[in-house]
Design a protein around this motif. Structure first.
Motif, short mmCIF file in Angstrom:
data_model
loop_
_atom_site.label_atom_id
_atom_site.label_comp_id
_atom_site.label_asym_id
_atom_site.label_seq_id
_atom_site.Cartn_x
_atom_site.Cartn_y
_atom_site.Cartn_z
N ALA A 210 0.63 -1.21 -0.75
CA ALA A 210 -0.35 0.18 -0.26
C ALA A 210 1.05 0.94 0.34
O ALA A 210 1.90 1.32 0.34
N SER A 211 0.21 2.16 -0.56
CA SER A 211 1.09 3.90 -0.92
C SER A 211 0.90 4.19 0.20
O SER A 211 0.05 4.27 1.33
N ALA A 212 2.38 5.15 0.77
CA ALA A 212 1.79 5.77 1.90
C ALA A 212 0.08 7.43 1.66
O ALA A 212 -0.56 7.62 2.31
N ASN A 213 -0.48 7.02 0.42
CA ASN A 213 -1.76 8.42 0.13
C ASN A 213 -2.79 7.34 0.34
O ASN A 213 -3.46 7.53 1.36
N ASP A 214 -2.71 6.14 0.63
CA ASP A 214 -3.63 4.70 0.64
C ASP A 214 -3.69 4.98 2.49
O ASP A 214 -4.68 4.53 2.88
N TYR A 215 -2.65 4.95 3.10
CA TYR A 215 -2.18 4.10 4.54
C TYR A 215 -2.79 6.22 5.04
O TYR A 215 -3.75 5.76 6.35
N ALA A 216 -2.58 7.00 4.53
CA ALA A 216 -2.87 8.92 5.25
C ALA A 216 -4.25 8.25 4.98
O ALA A 216 -5.35 9.32 5.68
N ALA A 217 -4.76 8.27 3.98
CA ALA A 217 -6.84 8.63 3.44
C ALA A 217 -7.50 7.89 4.53
O ALA A 217 -8.79 8.17 4.63
N ALA A 218 -6.43 6.34 4.35
CA ALA A 218 -7.61 5.43 4.77
C ALA A 218 -7.89 5.95 6.63
O ALA A 218 -8.89 5.80 7.45
N THR A 234 -1.88 3.22 13.28
CA THR A 234 -1.29 2.59 12.75
C THR A 234 -1.16 3.34 11.28
O THR A 234 0.19 3.12 10.99
N TRP A 235 -2.12 3.35 10.72
CA TRP A 235 -2.30 3.64 8.86
C TRP A 235 -1.25 4.77 8.99
O TRP A 235 -0.13 4.82 7.64
N ILE A 236 -1.51 6.03 9.81
CA ILE A 236 -1.23 7.60 10.04
C ILE A 236 0.63 6.97 9.39
O ILE A 236 1.54 7.77 9.09
N GLN A 237 0.95 6.32 11.08
CA GLN A 237 2.71 6.36 10.97
C GLN A 237 3.24 5.11 9.94
O GLN A 237 4.60 5.51 10.01
N LYS A 238 2.71 4.37 9.16
CA LYS A 238 2.84 4.13 8.39
C LYS A 238 3.02 4.94 7.00
O LYS A 238 4.59 5.03 6.01
N LYS A 242 8.32 6.73 5.80
CA LYS A 242 9.76 7.02 4.86
C LYS A 242 9.62 8.95 4.58
O LYS A 242 10.75 8.68 4.29
N ASP A 243 9.01 9.40 3.98
CA ASP A 243 8.64 10.80 3.96
C ASP A 243 7.50 11.79 4.71
O ASP A 243 6.06 11.61 3.63
N PRO A 244 7.60 12.06 5.87
CA PRO A 244 5.99 13.01 6.16
C PRO A 244 6.40 13.45 5.76
O PRO A 244 6.56 14.43 5.31
N LYS A 245 4.79 13.69 5.54
CA LYS A 245 4.73 15.68 5.77
C LYS A 245 3.50 16.38 6.23
O LYS A 245 3.41 15.21 6.95
N PHE A 246 3.50 17.20 6.45
CA PHE A 246 3.05 18.31 7.60
C PHE A 246 1.78 17.79 7.75
O PHE A 246 1.33 17.98 8.87
N LYS A 273 4.36 21.28 12.17
CA LYS A 273 4.62 22.25 12.73
C LYS A 273 5.83 22.85 12.13
O LYS A 273 6.39 24.30 11.44
N LYS A 274 7.07 22.18 12.45
CA LYS A 274 8.15 22.14 12.07
C LYS A 274 8.50 22.38 10.47
O LYS A 274 8.99 22.79 9.68
N LEU A 275 7.51 21.08 10.11
CA LEU A 275 7.45 20.78 9.14
C LEU A 275 6.71 21.81 7.75
O LEU A 275 7.26 22.21 6.50
N ALA A 276 5.27 22.51 8.86
CA ALA A 276 5.32 23.50 7.68
C ALA A 276 5.56 24.77 7.52
O ALA A 276 5.80 25.64 7.18
N LEU A 277 6.62 24.92 8.81
CA LEU A 277 7.10 26.31 8.25
C LEU A 277 8.72 25.73 7.40
O LEU A 277 8.70 27.23 6.99
N GLU A 278 9.42 25.02 7.54
CA GLU A 278 10.00 24.68 6.63
C GLU A 278 9.38 25.14 5.32
O GLU A 278 9.87 26.11 4.25
#
Length: 299
Positions: A210-218, A234-238, A242-246, A273-278
């Protein structure tokens, strides 16, 4: 010599007549195009995951009395079946099964007729999409369903008959009919949860890749619909491994907040917040600040 001249003249005349005939035929086929008194309109709206299309013609008031009892010489008298517009039959098409005011309607295209009343309209869905204004030709056997639509008074006069979609939610919407000073609406409910859960089962639960986008959407769907928060976490942590988005890290903060893990919510929100600032995204910086403040207050 004379014979040759006659032959050539005959051929020329024949060619001229042929061209003239073609031109006359083309002229006969080309009709003058003018605006329709009741122009055709098609509106499509996605309600939940279902596409709904209404096709109708839009008559104007033009100084007439539109709705009223039989003694008022109304164009659309109370208690009489109406094609819900002008010209051809109004149609409504559903890409999936829906529920209209509590009645299940299979996917498909139907004629949409109405029987206006002073306080309540009857909405009739019919298998017949070609009946038009021929009231005498209606057959009760063609009716698929009848539902009630509450009539209401409009604050301002609507000159041209109008149908639209209103009061949309993730799974419902109202079809709103307005003309003169009268409106009437009925509710459409679509199936969303079963469809989304089937997708999650296929693309996430049963998919080891499963892709990161699908884990996040679920995870977001579980969060928004009060489902298993531990599974959502569990899904959002997966998704964030690899590539956390804010925006995804903020989702984790929201899930932890809802689980009353306030310390974990603050930690995730600070990372988001740190990622959003960047990324110079001030909206997400603000949302994280608000969540952090709420989490610290709730401790």
């Amino acid at each position: 010599m004379t014979t040759n001249i006659l032959v050539k003249t005959s051929r020329a005349l024949g060619a001229t007549l042929l061209v003239s005939g073609l031109l006359l035929t083309a002229a006969a086929q080309a009709q003058i195009s003018t605006p329709q008194p009741s122009p055709k309109s098609t509106i499509t709206q996605r309600v939940g995951l279902t596409d709904i299309t209404i096709t109708y013609s839009r008559p104007g008031i033009k100084g007439r009395t539109i709705f009223g009892d039989s003694t008022s010489k109304a164009l659309v008298p109370f208690g009489k079946r109406w094609r819900t517009g002008a010209n051809a039959t109004t149609t409504i098409k559903f890409s999936d099964d829906v529920v209209l005011e509590g009645k299940k309607i299979p996917a498909g295209e139907y004629g949409l007729y109405t029987i206006p009343g002073k306080t309540v309209w009857t909405v009739v869905l019919s298998k017949n999409t070609k009946q038009g204004a021929d009231v005498a030709g209606f057959k009760a056997a063609d009716d698929v369903a009848r539902i009630s639509a509450k009539a209401y008074k409009l604050p301002n006069k609507v000159e041209t008959f109008t149908m639209n979609f209103a009061d949309l939610t993730p799974s419902t919407g109202n079809v709103d009919m307005q003309w003169e000073l009268t409106g009437a609406k009925f509710k459409i409910t679509t199936e969303v949860d079963a469809k989304v859960m089937a997708q999650i089962d296929e693309k996430v639960v049963k998919n080891a890749a499963a892709s990161a986008n699908d884990y996040a959407a679920a995870a977001v769907y579980y969060l928004d619909n009060d489902k298993d928060l531990k599974q959502a976490l569990t899904w959002i942590q997966k998704a964030n491994e690899k590539d956390p988005k804010f925006w995804n890290v903020l989702t984790e903060a929201k899930i932890r907040m809802k689980m009353k893990d306030y310390k974990g919510a603050v930690t995730a929100a600070e990372q988001s917040k740190k990622l959003a600032l960047e990324a110079k995204n001030t909206d997400y910086v603000k949302m994280n600040d608000e969540l952090i403040a709420e989490a610290k207050k709730a401790k």
